[in-house]
Enzyme design. Structure first.
Site, short mmCIF file in Angstrom:
data_model
loop_
_atom_site.label_atom_id
_atom_site.label_comp_id
_atom_site.label_asym_id
_atom_site.label_seq_id
_atom_site.Cartn_x
_atom_site.Cartn_y
_atom_site.Cartn_z
N ILE A 91 0.87 -1.19 0.00
CA ILE A 91 0.00 0.00 0.00
C ILE A 91 0.90 1.23 0.00
CG2 ILE A 91 -1.73 1.32 1.26
CD1 ILE A 91 -3.13 -1.17 1.94
N HIS A 92 0.97 1.85 -1.16
CA HIS A 92 1.78 3.06 -1.34
C HIS A 92 0.86 4.26 -1.50
CE1 HIS A 92 0.93 2.58 -5.67
NE2 HIS A 92 1.07 1.28 -5.40
N ALA A 93 1.38 5.39 -1.94
CA ALA A 93 0.63 6.65 -1.92
C ALA A 93 -0.70 6.62 -2.67
CB ALA A 93 1.49 7.78 -2.46
N PRO A 100 -2.87 4.06 -3.70
CA PRO A 100 -3.97 3.32 -3.06
C PRO A 100 -4.29 3.83 -1.66
CG PRO A 100 -2.01 1.95 -3.21
CD PRO A 100 -1.74 3.18 -4.00
N ALA A 101 -3.29 4.32 -0.93
CA ALA A 101 -3.56 4.89 0.39
C ALA A 101 -4.48 6.09 0.26
CB ALA A 101 -2.25 5.29 1.07
#
Length: 91
Positions: free
Chosen positions: A13-15, A17-18
């Protein structure tokens, strides 16, 4: 209400999808949403909180929603997790 997921996205979970999770959580003003992973619990209404979990492929995450529209909010967050290819429901 809560639901467990296993992260399936290669990048964790990177920028991007966050941001999708945070934007969805913020639509429900009468509910509080949290993510819990690796012994840490953060609000799902904060991008920095979500990123601070450092979730990678194979990690588990629990989404917790409390409040008047908890069921609706949890379903919306579940849809983001699945439709964005982030994770799968882990019973």
């Amino acid at each position: 209400m809560e639901k467990n997921f296993r992260i399936t996205d290669e990048d964790g979970i990177h920028a991007r999808p966050a941001t999708a999770l945070v934007n969805t959580a913020n639509k429900f003003k009468d509910s509080e949403a949290f993510a819990e992973a690796n012994g840490k619990k953060v609000t799902l209404k904060s991008i920095l909180g979500v990123l601070s979990l450092g979730l990678e492929k194979g990690d588990s995450i629990k989404l917790i929603v409390e409040g008047d529209s908890a069921a609706e909010a949890l379903q919306a967050l579940t849809d983001v997790m699945i439709n964005e290819g982030l994770g799968e429901v882990n019973a």
